[in-house]
Design an enzyme around this catalytic site. Structure first.
Site, PDB file in Angstrom:
ATOM      1  N   LYS A   1      -3.488  -2.220   0.987  1.00 27.06           N
ATOM      2  CA  LYS A   1      -4.809  -2.878   0.806  1.00 27.06           C
ATOM      3  C   LYS A   1      -4.784  -3.965  -0.699  1.00 27.06           C
ATOM      4  O   LYS A   1      -4.342  -4.893  -1.122  1.00 27.06           O
ATOM      5  CB  LYS A   1      -5.368  -2.290   1.268  1.00 27.06           C
ATOM      6  CG  LYS A   1      -5.329  -1.731   2.683  1.00 27.06           C
ATOM      7  CD  LYS A   1      -5.900  -0.422   2.378  1.00 27.06           C
ATOM      8  CE  LYS A   1      -6.127   0.803   3.640  1.00 27.06           C
ATOM      9  NZ  LYS A   1      -5.297  -0.049   4.893  1.00 27.06           N
TER      10      LYS A   1
ATOM     11  N   ASP B   1     -12.004   8.900  -0.552  1.00 24.51           N
ATOM     12  CA  ASP B   1     -10.614   8.052   0.104  1.00 24.51           C
ATOM     13  C   ASP B   1     -11.135   6.179  -0.360  1.00 24.51           C
ATOM     14  O   ASP B   1     -11.939   5.308   0.200  1.00 24.51           O
ATOM     15  CB  ASP B   1     -10.312   8.291   1.058  1.00 24.51           C
ATOM     16  CG  ASP B   1      -9.540   7.778   1.520  1.00 24.51           C
ATOM     17  OD1 ASP B   1      -8.663   6.422   1.337  1.00 24.51           O
ATOM     18  OD2 ASP B   1      -8.999   7.774   2.935  1.00 24.51           O
TER      19      ASP B   1
ATOM     20  N   TRP C   1     -10.415   7.862   9.525  1.00 19.44           N
ATOM     21  CA  TRP C   1     -10.260   9.010   7.766  1.00 19.44           C
ATOM     22  C   TRP C   1     -10.777   9.656   7.091  1.00 19.44           C
ATOM     23  O   TRP C   1     -10.187  10.321   7.172  1.00 19.44           O
ATOM     24  CB  TRP C   1      -9.909   7.253   7.139  1.00 19.44           C
ATOM     25  CG  TRP C   1      -9.003   6.470   7.367  1.00 19.44           C
ATOM     26  CD1 TRP C   1      -9.519   5.403   8.098  1.00 19.44           C
ATOM     27  CD2 TRP C   1      -7.525   6.228   8.327  1.00 19.44           C
ATOM     28  NE1 TRP C   1      -8.032   3.879   8.449  1.00 19.44           N
ATOM     29  CE2 TRP C   1      -6.944   5.309   8.604  1.00 19.44           C
ATOM     30  CE3 TRP C   1      -6.350   7.126   8.201  1.00 19.44           C
ATOM     31  CZ2 TRP C   1      -5.606   4.948   8.902  1.00 19.44           C
ATOM     32  CZ3 TRP C   1      -5.148   6.959   7.699  1.00 19.44           C
ATOM     33  CH2 TRP C   1      -4.730   6.327   9.172  1.00 19.44           C
TER      34      TRP C   1
HETATM   35  N1  PMP Z   1      -7.145   6.471   3.952  1.00 17.98           N
HETATM   36  C1  PMP Z   1      -7.912   5.267   4.025  1.00 17.98           C
HETATM   37  C2  PMP Z   1      -9.509   4.921   4.591  1.00 17.98           C
HETATM   38  C3  PMP Z   1      -7.334   4.356   5.083  1.00 17.98           C
HETATM   39  O1  PMP Z   1      -7.561   2.887   5.967  1.00 17.98           O
HETATM   40  C4  PMP Z   1      -5.567   3.717   5.085  1.00 17.98           C
HETATM   41  C5  PMP Z   1      -4.392   3.465   5.788  1.00 17.98           C
HETATM   42  N2  PMP Z   1      -4.815   2.089   5.860  1.00 17.98           N
HETATM   43  C6  PMP Z   1      -5.641   6.053   5.291  1.00 17.98           C
HETATM   44  C7  PMP Z   1      -6.601   6.947   4.633  1.00 17.98           C
HETATM   45  C8  PMP Z   1      -4.201   6.743   5.131  1.00 17.98           C
HETATM   46  O2  PMP Z   1      -3.433   5.583   4.027  1.00 17.98           O
HETATM   47  P1  PMP Z   1      -1.664   5.877   4.240  1.00 17.98           P
HETATM   48  O3  PMP Z   1      -1.086   5.365   5.179  1.00 17.98           O
HETATM   49  O4  PMP Z   1      -1.681   5.540   2.587  1.00 17.98           O
HETATM   50  O5  PMP Z   1      -0.813   7.666   3.969  1.00 17.98           O
END
Ligand code: PMP
Length: 360
Positions: free
Chosen positions: A196, A172, A102
């Site tokens: 989450k 994030d 991520w």
């Molecule tokens: N950052 C992290 C740490 C995540 O776990 C996730 C989704 N699992 C995302 C970003 C992406 O999130 P979204 O699907 O809400 O765009």
């Protein structure tokens, strides 16, 4: 009614009490003769829900008035793009710490908008460890420093905010927000997809120091500008009303559990229980350096990977679901967010012991 023990990484399990409250509210919310999904976001009743959710979140996380709190759409992924567009000017550099999938995605998106300086990269350890702080190559003039405190896929968590001087720290927190106390004043911005620890997918929280709202270049359309959202109470356009309402119920549920301090104690205990079982066995392994093991997402492998699908099938049959590791990693992953009770983790640990006895 039969509920499984759901280890999904996201969208993830929600507290049963919250679901039951939503069910009770559904057909006739607050005596309106309508569900909360069927009222105007500008109605007095919904605005009260929205304001209460924000006030409850501010109280849970101890967020001062120096910060705006926004309830947005677009997921964490949209923020990967909006953050560089709003917080940095052409010619600026953004510092990025790479600790897994991520934070790499966030850096890659930022790199489309501005130049990115990789302050440190965990690639050498295959993202099972975080390079020591004294090896980082930070740019003291960076527009901001971006990192992901918890890598949902790799299960790598940085347990305290890094020291980056006067450069605004942007995090994030999608998979760690509300799981433990955090000192918001150390951050320029915190963002998180809701699915989450907050509520249903479709809602994204952004907490931003107000001075940073002023940084956006003049040519940025309003809908992409944090300041417009903050000024408009996150109602520049129609917000995800049901998700916002449900997030509000989750905030109240967290408060009833004793707030974020209590969540932190409980989450650490759950994580210790699971890592303890993994470490005590020769059959299961977790690859992450101990200092960076996640409290929320626990990947683990079996000594006999040919048994992976059998492990999952038997787990499912025992009511333990969504244990499949991310497709990029394989093996297993147990996501044990706030809504996972300790009894759920205990059931997993008991199942793992039994499976090991039968198959080691
Ligand atoms: N950052 C992290 C740490 C995540 O776990 C996730 C989704 N699992 C995302 C970003 C992406 O999130 P979204 O699907 O809400 O765009």
């Amino acid at each position: 009614m039969s509920r499984v023990i759901n280890f999904s990484a996201g969208p993830a399990a929600l507290p049963l009490e919250v679901l039951e409250q939503a069910r009770a509210d559904m057909p006739d919310w607050q005596g309106s003769g309508m569900s909360v999904m069927e009222v105007s976001h500008r109605s007095k009743a919904f605005v009260a829900v929205a304001e209460e959710a924000e006030a409850d979140l501010r109280e849970l996380m101890n967020i001062s008035d120096d910060y705006a709190v926004m309830f947005l759409q677009g997921g964490a992924t949209l923020q990967f793009a909006l953050l560089p567009m709003n917080l940095s000017a052409p010619g600026a550099t953004i510092d990025c710490l790479l600790t897994g999938s991520w934070s790499k995605k966030a850096a890659s998106e930022a790199g489309i908008v501005r130049s990115v300086n990789i302050a440190a990269d965990g690639a050498a350890s295959n993202y099972t460890d975080v390079p020591a702080r004294d090896t980082w190559n930070c740019d003291p003039n960076a527009a901001y420093f971006h990192y992901a405190p918890n890598e949902t896929i790799g299960g790598v968590e940085i347990h305290a905010p890094p020291e980056v001087g006067d450069v605004p720290l942007v995090a994030d927190m999608s998979s760690t927000i509300l799981s433990r106390p955090v000192d918001v004043s150390k951050f320029g911005a915190i963002y998180a997809g809701a699915q989450k620890n907050i509520g249903p997918a479709g809602l994204t929280l952004v907490i931003m120091r107000r001075d940073l709202l002023e940084r956006a270049p003049a040519d940025l359309p309003k809908i992409m500008r944090y300041k417009s959202h903050a000024d408009g109470g996150s109602m520049l356009n129609t917000p995800p009303t049901f998700a916002w309402y449900l997030a509000g119920l989750v905030f109240k549920w967290i408060a009833r559990q004793g707030g974020i301090d209590a969540m932190g104690v409980q989450n650490q205990r759950k994580a210790d229980l699971l890592y303890g079982a993994i470490d005590a066995s020769n059959f299961y392994a977790n690859p992450v350096a101990r200092a960076y093991r996640s409290w929320m997402n626990v990947p683990f492998t079996l000594a006999r990977p040919e048994l992976d699908s059998e492990f999952r099938a038997q787990a499912e049959a025992s009511g333990l679901t969504n244990l499949k590791g991310h497709r990029s990693v394989g093996g297993m992953r147990a996501s044990i967010y706030n809504a996972m009770p300790e009894t759920g983790v205990r059931a997993l640990v008991d199942f793992m012991a039994e499976f090991e006895t039968n198959n080691a």
